[in-house]
Scaffold this motif. Structure first.
Motif, short mmCIF file in Angstrom:
data_model
loop_
_atom_site.label_atom_id
_atom_site.label_comp_id
_atom_site.label_asym_id
_atom_site.label_seq_id
_atom_site.Cartn_x
_atom_site.Cartn_y
_atom_site.Cartn_z
N GLN A 100 4.27 9.66 -4.55
CA GLN A 100 4.10 10.63 -3.46
C GLN A 100 2.68 10.58 -2.90
N ASN A 101 1.68 10.56 -3.78
CA ASN A 101 0.29 10.47 -3.30
C ASN A 101 0.01 9.11 -2.67
N ALA A 102 0.64 8.06 -3.17
CA ALA A 102 0.48 6.74 -2.56
C ALA A 102 1.00 6.77 -1.12
N TYR A 103 2.16 7.37 -0.93
CA TYR A 103 2.75 7.47 0.40
C TYR A 103 1.81 8.21 1.36
N THR A 104 1.31 9.35 0.90
CA THR A 104 0.41 10.16 1.74
C THR A 104 -0.87 9.38 2.07
N ALA A 105 -1.43 8.72 1.07
CA ALA A 105 -2.67 7.96 1.29
C ALA A 105 -2.43 6.79 2.24
N TYR A 106 -1.28 6.12 2.13
CA TYR A 106 -0.99 5.03 3.07
C TYR A 106 -0.84 5.57 4.50
N GLN A 107 -0.27 6.75 4.65
CA GLN A 107 -0.19 7.36 6.00
C GLN A 107 -1.59 7.58 6.57
N HIS A 108 -2.49 8.11 5.75
CA HIS A 108 -3.87 8.31 6.20
C HIS A 108 -4.54 6.97 6.53
N ALA A 109 -4.28 5.97 5.71
CA ALA A 109 -4.88 4.65 5.94
C ALA A 109 -4.45 4.11 7.29
N LEU A 110 -3.16 4.16 7.58
CA LEU A 110 -2.67 3.64 8.85
C LEU A 110 -3.25 4.40 10.04
N PHE A 111 -3.44 5.69 9.87
CA PHE A 111 -3.99 6.51 10.94
C PHE A 111 -5.46 6.17 11.20
N HIS A 112 -6.21 5.90 10.14
CA HIS A 112 -7.66 5.73 10.27
C HIS A 112 -8.11 4.27 10.35
N LEU A 113 -7.25 3.32 10.04
CA LEU A 113 -7.67 1.92 10.12
C LEU A 113 -7.88 1.51 11.58
N PRO A 114 -8.95 0.75 11.85
CA PRO A 114 -9.14 0.28 13.23
C PRO A 114 -8.02 -0.66 13.66
N ASN A 115 -7.45 -1.39 12.69
CA ASN A 115 -6.34 -2.29 12.97
C ASN A 115 -5.21 -1.97 11.98
N PRO A 116 -4.21 -1.21 12.42
CA PRO A 116 -3.14 -0.84 11.49
C PRO A 116 -2.21 -2.00 11.12
N ARG A 117 -2.50 -3.18 11.63
CA ARG A 117 -1.71 -4.36 11.28
C ARG A 117 -2.34 -5.11 10.10
N ASP A 118 -2.94 -4.39 9.20
CA ASP A 118 -3.56 -4.95 8.00
C ASP A 118 -2.47 -5.38 7.02
N THR A 119 -2.39 -6.68 6.75
CA THR A 119 -1.30 -7.20 5.92
C THR A 119 -1.37 -6.70 4.47
N GLN A 120 -2.57 -6.48 3.95
CA GLN A 120 -2.68 -5.96 2.58
C GLN A 120 -2.09 -4.55 2.50
N VAL A 121 -2.34 -3.75 3.52
CA VAL A 121 -1.80 -2.39 3.55
C VAL A 121 -0.28 -2.45 3.63
N TRP A 122 0.25 -3.28 4.50
CA TRP A 122 1.70 -3.36 4.64
C TRP A 122 2.36 -3.95 3.41
N TYR A 123 1.68 -4.85 2.71
CA TYR A 123 2.20 -5.35 1.44
C TYR A 123 2.32 -4.19 0.45
N GLY A 124 1.27 -3.37 0.36
CA GLY A 124 1.30 -2.20 -0.52
C GLY A 124 2.40 -1.23 -0.13
N ILE A 125 2.58 -1.02 1.16
CA ILE A 125 3.65 -0.14 1.64
C ILE A 125 5.01 -0.71 1.25
N GLY A 126 5.14 -2.02 1.35
CA GLY A 126 6.39 -2.67 0.92
C GLY A 126 6.65 -2.44 -0.56
N LEU A 127 5.60 -2.57 -1.38
CA LEU A 127 5.74 -2.31 -2.82
C LEU A 127 6.16 -0.86 -3.08
N LEU A 128 5.55 0.05 -2.34
CA LEU A 128 5.87 1.47 -2.49
C LEU A 128 7.35 1.71 -2.16
#
Length: 149
Positions: free
Chosen positions: A36-64
């Motif tokens: 649950q906290n991972a999900y919330t933190a990934y939402q914040h990451a996508l909102f605040h990243l200058p480029n939300p197309r970060d493949t490492q972030v999306w890989y982590g989201i896929g794992l989640l």
């Protein structure tokens, strides 16, 4: 991961608009199985990243999503990584995960495609024998016992 998590939480308090820190925090939550906290933190990451197309972030989201059993969303995230970066360093790992997702969702043809692509170079620590086992199991699930052997 506890110490890293504590450090990252302090960093977030100091700069709550840092997308990279949110992404790292999300990953530590994921590794600690705090989904649950991972999900919330990934939402914040996508909102605040200058480029939300970060493949490492999306890989982590896929794992989640995969860990939560939300295979459609996991498939979308993992496929998105490969579309954004077809030569991703995680390509073989993603293909293995997609193969398993397709197997779980009875998309056997797509699963076979993924596993066949992995035969030349399976993701560590898996071996060629592990990939053949997956392929054989898929044929067995389809009742194609001659190919399963």
């Amino acid at each position: 991961w506890g110490k890293a998590n504590e450090f990252l939480q302090r960093a977030i308090k100091a700069d709550p608009n840092n997308g990279e820190t949110w992404a790292s925090l999300a990953y530590t939550y994921l590794l600690g199985d705090d989904l649950q906290n991972a999900y919330t933190a990934y939402q914040h990451a996508l909102f605040h990243l200058p480029n939300p197309r970060d493949t490492q972030v999306w890989y982590g989201i896929g794992l989640l999503y995969e860990r939560c059993g939300s295979y459609d969303h996991a498939e979308e995230a993992f496929s998105g990584v490969l579309k954004m970066d077809p030569n991703s360093e995680k390509k073989s790992e993603i293909l293995f995960r997609l193969g398993n997702i397709y197997k779980q969702t009875q998309k056997y043809s797509q699963a076979l495609d993924c596993f066949r692509l992995l035969l030349p170079a399976p993701p560590a620590p898996r071996t060629v024998a592990d990939i053949w086992l997956q392929i054989g199991h898929l044929h067995e699930q389809q009742r194609d016992f001659d190919k399963a052997l």
